[in-house]
Design an enzyme around this catalytic site. Structure first.
Site, PDB file in Angstrom:
ATOM      1  N   HIS A   1     110.020 -26.859  94.971  1.00 42.75           N
ATOM      2  CA  HIS A   1     108.913 -26.529  95.873  1.00 42.75           C
ATOM      3  C   HIS A   1     108.013 -27.758  95.996  1.00 42.75           C
ATOM      4  O   HIS A   1     107.093 -27.794  96.793  1.00 42.75           O
ATOM      5  CB  HIS A   1     108.118 -25.319  95.347  1.00 42.75           C
ATOM      6  CG  HIS A   1     107.087 -24.826  96.310  1.00 42.75           C
ATOM      7  ND1 HIS A   1     105.749 -25.136  96.191  1.00 42.75           N
ATOM      8  CD2 HIS A   1     107.195 -24.086  97.432  1.00 42.75           C
ATOM      9  CE1 HIS A   1     105.065 -24.584  97.186  1.00 42.75           C
ATOM     10  NE2 HIS A   1     105.929 -23.954  97.953  1.00 42.75           N
TER      11      HIS A   1
ATOM     12  N   HIS B   1      97.465 -25.848 103.383  1.00 41.09           N
ATOM     13  CA  HIS B   1      98.516 -26.080 102.383  1.00 41.09           C
ATOM     14  C   HIS B   1      97.994 -26.798 101.150  1.00 41.09           C
ATOM     15  O   HIS B   1      98.593 -26.691 100.085  1.00 41.09           O
ATOM     16  CB  HIS B   1      99.626 -26.960 102.967  1.00 41.09           C
ATOM     17  CG  HIS B   1     100.686 -26.188 103.635  1.00 41.09           C
ATOM     18  ND1 HIS B   1     101.617 -26.774 104.459  1.00 41.09           N
ATOM     19  CD2 HIS B   1     100.994 -24.872 103.631  1.00 41.09           C
ATOM     20  CE1 HIS B   1     102.444 -25.867 104.910  1.00 41.09           C
ATOM     21  NE2 HIS B   1     102.089 -24.707 104.422  1.00 41.09           N
TER      22      HIS B   1
HETATM   23  O1  LIG Z   1     103.047 -24.616 101.262  1.00 41.83           O
HETATM   24  C1  LIG Z   1     103.450 -23.662 100.609  1.00 41.83           C
HETATM   25  O2  LIG Z   1     103.285 -23.624  99.395  1.00 41.83           O
HETATM   26  C2  LIG Z   1     104.112 -22.531 101.323  1.00 41.83           C
HETATM   27  C3  LIG Z   1     103.876 -22.339 102.658  1.00 41.83           C
HETATM   28  N1  LIG Z   1     104.428 -21.306 103.337  1.00 41.83           N
HETATM   29  C4  LIG Z   1     105.236 -20.389 102.713  1.00 41.83           C
HETATM   30  C5  LIG Z   1     105.795 -19.288 103.412  1.00 41.83           C
HETATM   31 BR1  LIG Z   1     105.395 -19.110 105.237  1.00 41.83          BR
HETATM   32  C6  LIG Z   1     106.621 -18.370 102.788  1.00 41.83           C
HETATM   33  C7  LIG Z   1     106.912 -18.532 101.442  1.00 41.83           C
HETATM   34  C8  LIG Z   1     106.386 -19.598 100.710  1.00 41.83           C
HETATM   35  C9  LIG Z   1     105.542 -20.531 101.351  1.00 41.83           C
HETATM   36  C10 LIG Z   1     104.967 -21.644 100.618  1.00 41.83           C
HETATM   37  O3  LIG Z   1     105.212 -21.818  99.410  1.00 41.83           O
END
Ligand SMILES: O=C(O)c1c[nH]c2c(Br)cccc2c1=O
Length: 468
Positions: free
Chosen positions: A359, A120
């Site tokens: 986000h 991440h």
């Molecule tokens: O850490 C991050 O940025 C993310 C991690 N997983 C995701 C999934 Br599974 C689906 C759509 C978006 C994200 C996302 O943005």
């Protein structure tokens, strides 16, 4: 000794950017003045005005390579670029295909030893002739993450190269680190990749003077940590660094009592499986470490969790599409209805970002009247055990699945006992991304769940949501 002239950093000219250097991303479709204050685009971060770029590294989870290269100024598009990712199998194949037109792009696969772990971490190393800049943020390297969302960015000064003479006179630890051990903790994090390509960047970081860094690194890496490594990562690191905040010695006896109930606010864009009730992990582990068991008083701070409701998503600038980046699944949500009582809406009227779907991920502790901030963390880590870690072996081992990184602001590193959160906000108040106090979910509100349809009400683009 040659006195290093502090090179003029254009980031410093952005109003109110100092001393925190904490920005949001610019948002298309809100008034310009809300983008002028403490907001940056990727092109601005990568622009030629910061100096002559030699090479860079981009750590992230999702990449749109053609778009990323376009965000670099044309004269920098042929510079060496290291992409640090966690892609495997077909995702790795498509990433390699996307990079093939660019001979100067190198790929570094983060070792992903533990199932359900993800890379991440969102971080940039920008090496200029004048020095190195480090950016720790929350956006994927895809266009929609930089368009109409609320995202967080911490942007370091351009740390100058250690010249022989400076090192002799460096006022901090031998290898010119900061009081917050920024360099030490960043190198500890990078070392866990055991990657040859990152060796170059670790050596480069060693050779730069980071004594001016005023934030702490809070990171996670996959593994099982015990003994000397027990508090190096995840929620135990956050506890270890913030523990002084409510210590009697720091506050004085009387004041400590008032701190006991100071609420902790978590804000994130996804939620993991946290168990059948709050005592499994949320209260027993996550909140307990954050509320610092040290005090003799029984601390019971409230925990308030900010996660967008369906209505927050429906009325956002992107409409239901924003929910594509809020991957809270039905399978997980249905097993933890108890969580809903902790949930608060996404509201950011004072930054005009109520409709810029979040986000960003942030965690903070604030006074009961929301006027003083005890600490503030911006990070890639969502509310999940995979990101923060879960205790094992009778609380002697912390088990973490994912790579995460964030920066922590502590008042003592800014010569104050708490950060001001002022009503007129934008002055020298800490630039919190959302409105405080947080707004509770209404009775009819539900948390956004990504994999169920929403057809009864259309969104801001007159669309419905039908996950295939
Ligand atoms: O850490 C991050 O940025 C993310 C991690 N997983 C995701 C999934 Br599974 C689906 C759509 C978006 C994200 C996302 O943005």
């Amino acid at each position: 000794s040659t006195i290093q002239l502090k090179r003029y950093d254009p980031i410093d000219k952005i109003k109110h950017s100092l001393p925190y250097r904490f920005f949001l991303t610019t948002v298309k479709g809100i008034p310009d003045e809300n983008n002028a204050l403490n907001a940056l685009s990727l092109k601005e971060i990568l622009s030629t005005q910061h100096g002559q770029l030699i090479q860079s590294a981009q750590f992230n989870y999702m990449f749109h390579i053609d778009w990323l290269i376009e965000q670099y100024p044309s004269e920098f598009r042929q510079k060496p670029l290291l992409i640090v990712h966690g892609c495997k199998r077909d995702e790795l194949a498509s990433l390699k295909a996307e990079c093939s037109p660019y001979p100067k792009i190198e790929l570094c696969s983060a070792d992903m030893p533990i199932p359900f772990g993800t890379h991440h971490t969102k971080m940039m190393f920008l090496l200029y002739t004048e020095g190195i800049r480090i950016v720790i943020h929350t956006s994927n390297l895809i266009p929609q993450d930089w368009n109409q969302k609320t995202q967080g960015i911490w942007i370091s000064p351009i740390f100058p190269k250690i010249s022989k003479t400076t090192d002799d006179y460096s006022t901090t630890t031998a290898n010119s680190d900061s009081h917050t051990n920024f360099k030490r903790d960043l190198l500890t994090y990078l070392d866990r990749y055991s990657s040859k390509q990152l060796q170059f960047w670790m050596q480069t970081i060693l050779e730069h003077d980071m004594s001016s860094a005023n934030v702490h690194v809070i990171s996670s890496v996959p593994g099982r940590f015990t003994g000397g490594d027990f508090q190096k990562f995840g929620h135990l690191k956050l506890r270890q660094v913030t523990i002084y905040c409510t210590l009697k010695t720091y506050l004085g006896i009387d004041k400590q009592e008032q701190y006991q109930s100071w609420p902790i606010v978590g804000q994130f864009s996804s939620i993991g499986s946290l168990g059948k009730d709050a005592d499994q992990w949320l209260e027993k582990e996550f909140l307990t470490t954050l509320k610092q068991l040290n005090s003799s008083y029984l601390e019971k701070p409230e925990l308030k969790l900010i996660y967008p409701s369906v209505e927050n998503v429906r009325t956002s600038l992107e409409g239901y599409k924003a929910g594509g980046s809020l991957p809270y699944s039905m399978n997980t949500a249905m097993r933890q209805p108890w969580l809903n009582k902790y949930l608060y809406q996404w509201h950011s009227d004072y930054r005009n970002r109520t409709h810029a779907s979040p986000h960003i991920k942030t965690y903070l502790r604030t006074s009961n009247d929301y006027k003083q901030l005890l600490w503030f963390l911006v990070t890639s880590a969502n509310l999940s055990k995979a990101a923060w870690g879960s205790l094992e072996k009778d609380n002697t081992q912390l088990f973490i699945r994912s790579y995460e990184i964030g920066v922590l602001f502590l008042p003592k590193n800014f010569s104050c006992s708490s950060f001001p959160i002022l009503d007129d906000k934008i002055s020298d108040s800490f630039p919190i991304p959302y409105d405080l106090p947080p707004t509770k979910y209404e009775a009819k509100d539900k948390p956004w769940i990504v994999d169920i349809p929403y057809t009864s009400q259309r969104d801001s683009h007159d669309c419905t949501w039908n996950p295939h």
